[in-house]
Scaffold this motif. Structure first.
Motif, PDB file in Angstrom:
ATOM      1  N   ILE A   1       0.856  -8.460  -1.360  1.00  0.00           N
ATOM      2  CA  ILE A   1       0.036  -9.471  -0.689  1.00  0.00           C
ATOM      3  C   ILE A   1      -1.432  -9.320  -1.041  1.00  0.00           C
ATOM      4  N   LEU A   2      -1.946  -8.091  -1.158  1.00  0.00           N
ATOM      5  CA  LEU A   2      -3.377  -7.914  -1.433  1.00  0.00           C
ATOM      6  C   LEU A   2      -3.633  -7.621  -2.907  1.00  0.00           C
ATOM      7  N   LEU A   3      -2.854  -6.738  -3.481  1.00  0.00           N
ATOM      8  CA  LEU A   3      -3.090  -6.368  -4.865  1.00  0.00           C
ATOM      9  C   LEU A   3      -2.440  -7.392  -5.788  1.00  0.00           C
ATOM     10  N   ALA A   4      -2.855  -7.336  -7.050  1.00  0.00           N
ATOM     11  CA  ALA A   4      -2.292  -8.274  -8.018  1.00  0.00           C
ATOM     12  C   ALA A   4      -0.822  -7.954  -8.259  1.00  0.00           C
TER      13      ALA A   4
ATOM     14  N   TRP B   1       0.266  -4.925 -10.441  1.00  0.00           N
ATOM     15  CA  TRP B   1      -0.231  -3.591 -10.091  1.00  0.00           C
ATOM     16  C   TRP B   1       0.903  -2.571 -10.155  1.00  0.00           C
TER      17      TRP B   1
ATOM     18  N   PRO C   1      -1.247   2.376  -3.732  1.00  0.00           N
ATOM     19  CA  PRO C   1      -2.452   3.212  -3.741  1.00  0.00           C
ATOM     20  C   PRO C   1      -2.724   4.011  -2.476  1.00  0.00           C
ATOM     21  N   LEU C   2      -2.171   3.694  -1.340  1.00  0.00           N
ATOM     22  CA  LEU C   2      -2.495   4.495  -0.160  1.00  0.00           C
ATOM     23  C   LEU C   2      -1.552   5.678   0.022  1.00  0.00           C
TER      24      LEU C   2
ATOM     25  N   MET D   1       0.802  -1.215   0.000  1.00  0.00           N
ATOM     26  CA  MET D   1       0.000   0.000   0.000  1.00  0.00           C
ATOM     27  C   MET D   1       0.845   1.280   0.000  1.00  0.00           C
TER      28      MET D   1
ATOM     29  N   TYR E   1      -0.908   9.164  -4.925  1.00  0.00           N
ATOM     30  CA  TYR E   1      -1.591   8.261  -5.859  1.00  0.00           C
ATOM     31  C   TYR E   1      -2.949   8.864  -6.188  1.00  0.00           C
TER      32      TYR E   1
END
Lengths: 150, 212
Positions: free
Chosen positions: A125-128, A131, A135-136, A111, A140
């Motif tokens: 871990i969360l995004l593909a 990517w 994003p955080l 993030m 962004y």
């Protein structure tokens, strides 16, 4: 171990630390003392429960890494913070001390793009995996296009 | 006594350029090849159609096939978010879509309809497209709820596809957050109405006229 005892211990061992609150103990340490402070919190203060690790983007002032560890036996909770400095996104990893920090630091990297030095497996871990960007971060844009769905 | 200053007003967002709208138009309902047909079936029906008086046969056959299609729309059980709860309620005994000939089926190979019930994330979109591609033609899609229609409350998030019609073509949009079972049922009835006017050429029927 009470909060007051913990405070005096922190004052003795870490001169550069700044205490901002009492319950939970909010301690800001310099970034080079981050891992040493975590080791101290686990061994000396008995904070063996790793609650979470995250980051805050303070724009021009740079990123801040925040972790909360608890001493469940004596009810001392410790919120440890460190500022990475403007434009810097490298921080020491807490995984040698707390194994629970592994996925939290991966999420934080996902993030905020903070690279944790010494992390065994630092990838998204969360995004593909394909990517672009983190994003955080405040830089962004919300309208960042994601082809082919945008 | 301290005098308070004026309350700071949050500026109203000004939609100077309708970028989102233009993008929506560009990406809306693109499926250029249409529904896929068997070439043999098509040549056969074309032959009958060009025969004198054959149009009566094909029209009757079309109507019959459309009646059969609309009376046995099998939705694939595909729940994404909280809308799926309402979808399940629609499938269950109180609202009972089985009396409309709809059997929720747990395989895309046997399904005609995909009800996209919930938020489609960018990570989920390829899987959604894959399931849609596994369904045999002719197939239909219902976008259920604000998230699937336009991204809904997560539209300005970084991770959400801003409307499932950017991934698959959609026939009926059901508004609501989430839509109650009555809304979804109404959407399914509208879909049946569309299927009743489905053309053999693979072109979709004109959308329902707006009634307000």
């Amino acid at each position: 171990m009470t909060s007051d005892e913990a405070l005096t211990l922190i004052g003795e061992r870490f001169a550069g630390a700044r205490v901002d609150g009492r319950a939970p103990l909010v301690v800001t340490v310099p970034v080079d003392a981050w891992l040493r402070f975590a080791q101290f919190a686990k061994d000396t203060l008995g904070c063996r429960y790793f609650a979470f690790l995250t980051a805050v983007d303070w724009k021009e002032e740079g990123l801040e890494v925040v972790a909360k560890v608890d001493n469940l036996d004596d009810r001392v909770s410790l919120l440890m913070k460190t500022r990475l400095g403007p434009g810097v996104s490298i921080c020491a990893s807490l995984t040698p001390v707390y194994r629970g920090a592994n996925w939290m630091e991966r999420e934080c990297y996902d993030m905020f793009g903070i690279r944790f030095e010494g992390h065994p497996d630092l990838r998204r871990i969360l995004l593909a995996d394909d990517w672009e960007g983190h994003p955080l971060l405040k830089s962004y844009a919300v309208d960042t296009p994601h082809p082919p769905y945008r | 006594m301290a005098v308070k200053g004026p309350i700071p007003q949050i500026p109203v967002p000004v939609w100077r350029n309708f970028k989102d709208l233009q993008e929506w138009e560009a990406l809306h309902q693109t499926r250029p090849e249409g529904d896929k047909h068997s070439a043999l079936f098509e040549s056969l029906t074309d032959g009958i159609h060009s025969f004198p008086g054959g149009f009566a046969v094909t029209t009757v056959a079309d109507n019959f096939l459309n009646w059969a299609r609309k009376s046995s729309v099998w939705p694939v059980t595909f729940g994404l978010a909280c809308c799926a709860i309402e979808m399940m309620a629609t499938f269950a005994s109180r609202f009972d879509v089985e009396r409309l000939g709809m059997v929720p089926w747990a395989s895309p190979r046997h399904a005609d309809l995909m009800i996209v019930s919930g938020t489609v994330t960018i990570k989920m979109a390829p899987m959604l497209l894959r399931i849609y591609d596994q369904m045999p033609d002719p197939k239909w899609a219902v976008s259920m709820g604000s998230c699937a229609n336009s991204g809904g409350p997560f539209r300005h998030g970084y991770h959400v596809v801003k409307g499932v019609d950017r991934v698959i073509p959609v026939d009926v949009y059901v508004p609501g957050c989430p839509p109650p079972p009555e809304s979804l049922l109404n959407g399914l009835l509208l879909l049946q109405d569309q299927i009743a006017h489905f053309r053999r050429s693979g072109r979709r029927a004109a959308p329902n006229p707006k009634v307000d």
